[in-house]
Write an enzyme that holds these catalytic residues in place. Sequence first.
Site, PDB file in Angstrom:
ATOM      1  N   TYR A 190      -2.823  -5.069  20.187  1.00 37.86           N
ATOM      2  CA  TYR A 190      -1.768  -5.229  19.172  1.00 37.86           C
ATOM      3  C   TYR A 190      -0.520  -4.434  19.556  1.00 37.86           C
ATOM      4  O   TYR A 190      -0.269  -3.354  19.037  1.00 37.86           O
ATOM      5  CB  TYR A 190      -2.326  -4.739  17.820  1.00 37.86           C
ATOM      6  CG  TYR A 190      -1.437  -4.987  16.608  1.00 37.86           C
ATOM      7  CD1 TYR A 190      -0.972  -6.255  16.307  1.00 37.86           C
ATOM      8  CD2 TYR A 190      -1.085  -3.944  15.752  1.00 37.86           C
ATOM      9  CE1 TYR A 190      -0.179  -6.479  15.202  1.00 37.86           C
ATOM     10  CE2 TYR A 190      -0.289  -4.159  14.626  1.00 37.86           C
ATOM     11  CZ  TYR A 190       0.155  -5.427  14.364  1.00 37.86           C
ATOM     12  OH  TYR A 190       0.944  -5.662  13.255  1.00 37.86           O
ATOM     13  N   ARG A 195       6.941  -7.115  17.849  1.00 39.83           N
ATOM     14  CA  ARG A 195       5.767  -7.285  16.990  1.00 39.83           C
ATOM     15  C   ARG A 195       6.141  -7.377  15.518  1.00 39.83           C
ATOM     16  O   ARG A 195       7.101  -6.769  15.076  1.00 39.83           O
ATOM     17  CB  ARG A 195       4.824  -6.083  17.210  1.00 39.83           C
ATOM     18  CG  ARG A 195       3.452  -6.261  16.624  1.00 39.83           C
ATOM     19  CD  ARG A 195       2.583  -5.052  16.937  1.00 39.83           C
ATOM     20  NE  ARG A 195       2.973  -3.890  16.136  1.00 39.83           N
ATOM     21  CZ  ARG A 195       2.494  -2.666  16.344  1.00 39.83           C
ATOM     22  NH1 ARG A 195       1.651  -2.429  17.334  1.00 39.83           N
ATOM     23  NH2 ARG A 195       2.873  -1.657  15.575  1.00 39.83           N
ATOM     24  N   ASP A 424      -1.456  -0.251   5.071  1.00 41.49           N
ATOM     25  CA  ASP A 424      -0.807  -1.468   5.591  1.00 41.49           C
ATOM     26  C   ASP A 424       0.677  -1.244   5.864  1.00 41.49           C
ATOM     27  O   ASP A 424       1.298  -2.023   6.593  1.00 41.49           O
ATOM     28  CB  ASP A 424      -0.915  -2.606   4.570  1.00 41.49           C
ATOM     29  CG  ASP A 424      -2.329  -3.111   4.405  1.00 41.49           C
ATOM     30  OD1 ASP A 424      -3.054  -3.218   5.402  1.00 41.49           O
ATOM     31  OD2 ASP A 424      -2.710  -3.389   3.246  1.00 41.49           O
TER      32      ASP A 424
HETATM   33  C1  BGC Z   1      -0.844  -0.960  11.887  1.00 44.05           C
HETATM   34  C2  BGC Z   1      -1.472  -0.325  13.088  1.00 44.05           C
HETATM   35  C3  BGC Z   1      -2.861   0.156  12.748  1.00 44.05           C
HETATM   36  C4  BGC Z   1      -3.667  -0.969  12.154  1.00 44.05           C
HETATM   37  C5  BGC Z   1      -5.038  -0.527  11.705  1.00 44.05           C
HETATM   38  C6  BGC Z   1      -1.732  -2.044  11.346  1.00 44.05           C
HETATM   39  O1  BGC Z   1      -1.200  -2.531  10.166  1.00 44.05           O
HETATM   40  O2  BGC Z   1       0.404  -1.473  12.243  1.00 44.05           O
HETATM   41  O3  BGC Z   1      -0.694   0.764  13.506  1.00 44.05           O
HETATM   42  O4  BGC Z   1      -3.497   0.653  13.888  1.00 44.05           O
HETATM   43  O5  BGC Z   1      -3.009  -1.539  11.047  1.00 44.05           O
HETATM   44  O6  BGC Z   1      -4.961   0.292  10.588  1.00 44.05           O
END
Ligand code: BGC
Length: 469
Positions: A190, A195, A424
């Site tokens: 990710y 992004r 989130d």
């Molecule tokens: C965030 C990430 C995080 C992931 C898991 C995503 O919404 O952008 O930084 O690692 O959630 O919590």
Amino acid sequence: MATSVAVILALTACGGDGGSGDTNGTGGGGNTSGVGAGTPTSSGVGAGTPTSTGNVDPTTTSTGNVDPTTTSTGNVDPTTTSTGNVDPTTSAASGGGNCSPAVDITAPSGNPFADATLFVDPGYVTKVDSSIAMVTDTALKAKMEKVKEIQTAFWLDTISAVSKLPAYLDAALKLQNELCKPVTALIVVYDLPNRDCHAKASNGELHLNENGAQRYKEEYIAPIKQILAAHSGQRIAAVIEPDSLPNIATNLGTENCDEATAQGYRDNVAHALKELNMPHVYQYIDAAHSGWLGWPDNQKKGAKIFAEVIKAAGSPANVRGFATNVANYTQLSYTTEKYEQQSNPCYGELDYVDAMASALSAEGLGDKHFIIDTSRNGVGNIRDDWGYWCNNKGAGMGQRPKANPGGATNLDAYVWVKPPGDSDGVGQSGQPRYDSFCGMPNADTRAPQAGQWFHDYFVECVKNANPPL
Ligand code: BGC
């Protein structure tokens, strides 16, 4: 990440080959503007018989007591644990170690979650422990202790996070060697350039206009490939780039989802799929959720894009399938919700998987499998609008991770991709990456930045777990 909603009006049954439906334009379809992209012409659910999710036995997928102190995820230099030139094309059937016979990591019917212990991220255990230390209620503490036995994904959300991957995989291998049975790790890739183009909360570190594509390939995917190749004696499931291809399907032209970004998503996702194609790595491309690509026209658009990107990657053998509901709150089966269904025939995630399976079949991808993120979908009726994706108040943990749960086409597993308790997105306006969806009445506005630990939210998810902990 931020999961979107886009609306198509269509009256066909979920899983059918879809009517034409009108595309309502994307301006009103995404997560930053909610569902309301046009007036639903029918409330027809038409989703068929809700599918039972069955009785899930969490004990069958628990890893038992993993001591986080022995499996630190601390800053490990990937170069020191890599074996260098590992040929990713060779099959890795043995997990090594001192087990006799050696652990056979071959996945039954190709499902990496089957007949395996699902590795618990020690970093997540540390976060849960921090919450346990903050509460006094012994019953609540006991429930939190149980969460420490549940697998959540290890998110590679920055280049620097990649440096922690060797220790995470080493710990999973150590457990495999102790148990002398396969242990499956779960990671999320990710960090695409540009992004989270349709929202703000998870905007990333790489940008196309700052050499982001090259950096993604060289500083992010290349080291991940090297590390995964050096861990060929274990099963690794990988969720590929949440939100990215679905955003191309429905949100092109909105926010920052411009043509260049879309092309960048296609090229770089294809690159990731191609580079990470190894026999022991099971890739699942993010395929949104029922409230996003659930409408037949959206399914078709999404399936077409998935097929094009997989083809551009050279149709890698180990693209196992698709991950749905990642970080979203959509429930498995039909429930009556406060918000309108807006003619979406794929109201629950199980129906959505069925429908997506047939849309993919039409694109020549009938062999693909699915996983569904059930980490926070235990409670329905918690949002006024299907498009609300940010720290919804009243959420509860959902079905525990489980292989072959049944209920939908080619469903490999329920998984917990979003670690419950991770935010989130930041909830206070004026903060960097503040997205208005994180300030909605249904959202818990005390939230810290995306990915950071949010103790109060974790408490809520634990208390509201359904099934209960
Ligand atoms: C965030 C990430 C995080 C992931 C898991 C995503 O919404 O952008 O930084 O690692 O959630 O919590």
